[in-house]
Enzyme design. Sequence first.
Site, PDB file in Angstrom:
ATOM      1  N   HIS A  48     -45.844   7.443 -22.060  1.00  0.00           N
ATOM      2  CA  HIS A  48     -44.608   8.264 -21.165  1.00  0.00           C
ATOM      3  C   HIS A  48     -44.198   9.578 -21.891  1.00  0.00           C
ATOM      4  O   HIS A  48     -43.771  10.380 -21.190  1.00  0.00           O
ATOM      5  CB  HIS A  48     -43.429   7.316 -21.263  1.00  0.00           C
ATOM      6  CG  HIS A  48     -43.722   5.824 -20.453  1.00  0.00           C
ATOM      7  ND1 HIS A  48     -43.640   5.910 -19.418  1.00  0.00           N
ATOM      8  CD2 HIS A  48     -43.841   4.677 -20.933  1.00  0.00           C
ATOM      9  CE1 HIS A  48     -43.837   4.677 -18.817  1.00  0.00           C
ATOM     10  NE2 HIS A  48     -43.979   3.909 -19.911  1.00  0.00           N
ATOM     11  N   GLU A 152     -46.407  -6.665 -21.384  1.00  0.00           N
ATOM     12  CA  GLU A 152     -45.074  -6.208 -20.883  1.00  0.00           C
ATOM     13  C   GLU A 152     -45.190  -6.776 -19.342  1.00  0.00           C
ATOM     14  O   GLU A 152     -44.466  -5.941 -18.584  1.00  0.00           O
ATOM     15  CB  GLU A 152     -44.856  -4.760 -20.998  1.00  0.00           C
ATOM     16  CG  GLU A 152     -46.233  -3.832 -20.981  1.00  0.00           C
ATOM     17  CD  GLU A 152     -45.881  -2.362 -21.474  1.00  0.00           C
ATOM     18  OE1 GLU A 152     -44.942  -2.120 -21.702  1.00  0.00           O
ATOM     19  OE2 GLU A 152     -46.845  -1.595 -21.725  1.00  0.00           O
ATOM     20  N   ASP A 178     -40.761  -2.718 -19.379  1.00  0.00           N
ATOM     21  CA  ASP A 178     -41.670  -3.120 -18.521  1.00  0.00           C
ATOM     22  C   ASP A 178     -41.767  -4.678 -18.045  1.00  0.00           C
ATOM     23  O   ASP A 178     -41.626  -5.068 -16.981  1.00  0.00           O
ATOM     24  CB  ASP A 178     -43.043  -2.823 -18.837  1.00  0.00           C
ATOM     25  CG  ASP A 178     -43.215  -1.162 -18.388  1.00  0.00           C
ATOM     26  OD1 ASP A 178     -42.792  -0.971 -17.320  1.00  0.00           O
ATOM     27  OD2 ASP A 178     -43.525  -0.478 -19.281  1.00  0.00           O
TER      28      ASP A 178
HETATM   29  C1  3PY Z   1     -41.447  -0.975 -22.876  1.00  0.00           C
HETATM   30  O1  3PY Z   1     -40.100  -1.521 -23.203  1.00  0.00           O
HETATM   31  O2  3PY Z   1     -41.835  -1.119 -21.787  1.00  0.00           O
HETATM   32  C2  3PY Z   1     -42.383  -0.344 -23.733  1.00  0.00           C
HETATM   33  O3  3PY Z   1     -43.330   0.083 -23.478  1.00  0.00           O
HETATM   34  C3  3PY Z   1     -41.703  -0.166 -24.962  1.00  0.00           C
HETATM   35  O4  3PY Z   1     -41.385   0.957 -25.247  1.00  0.00           O
HETATM   36 MG    MG Z   2     -43.777  -0.213 -21.296  1.00  0.00          MG
END
Ligand code: 3PY
Ligand code: MG
Length: 264
Positions: A48, A152, A178
């Site tokens: 990101h 995630e 996520d």
């Molecule tokens: C998320 O929380 O999705 C991450 O990738 C951690 O930063």
């Molecule tokens: Mg993430």
Amino acid sequence: MDMPFNKFKQALQQKQFQVGMFLGLGNPVSAEILAGCGFDYLLIDAEHGANDVRSVQTQLQAMAAYPPSCLVRPANHDAALIKQLLGIGAQTLLVPMVDTAAQAAAIVSAMHYPPRGIRGVGTGLERGARWNAVPAYFQQVAQQICLIVQIESRAGLENLDAIAAVDGVDGVFIGPADLAASMGYLGQPGHPEVKAAIEQAIVRIGKAGKAAGVFSTDPALAAAYRASGADFVAAGADTGVLRSAAINLLNSIKPASATVGAAY
Ligand code: 3PY
Ligand code: MG
């Protein structure tokens, strides 16, 4: 010169709790400032954050003389990108969005030379091998490589035991933002159901004999995850820290001028 040593991998093996921060600014000066702040590790985020291979290399160089371990998060699972990141000297990769054991196994393969994997050989061009200044690099490199896969999604949670069992996966890191989105709670990474799922995942990762990590900007949540058995946490990002520090400074002189906003 000696093979660069992976302190982060050793710390996880020795169960030394690690606290780190994500770096998204893509800047070697801010990376160097944070490298002097006492964190156990700093993770350069190219998923990101505004980072490419060149900016990651510059930040690794800026932080090399400082105590924290340097981790890198690539944008994706691409074997060519993983080859470049290892080539510039990243030793620990945190790879996002891993949903299946097959994906985890493919990432392990990208990180190792034949016969174990498919990593291409080009050490004369690569900082990771200090451009061939490290004798017997090929004999030592696998011991210093560390792979953390990120789970995630609901699918990742369902496949967690199989993913954690993959040989070459050293740890599993939960991405609450996520995961919350995948569970139907977009923008609510601290939702009680997300928290409960993360705590259960941390226990399962520990049972698999792998290191468990999680991102949490909320100290109370981070403490709860540590109590569940988390071996490492990411406590925030340089971008968020910069914004909150600036707004808190402004508000200290001119109250209620601005609000910090969400921390993920
Ligand atoms: C998320 O929380 O999705 C991450 O990738 C951690 O930063
Ligand atoms: Mg993430």
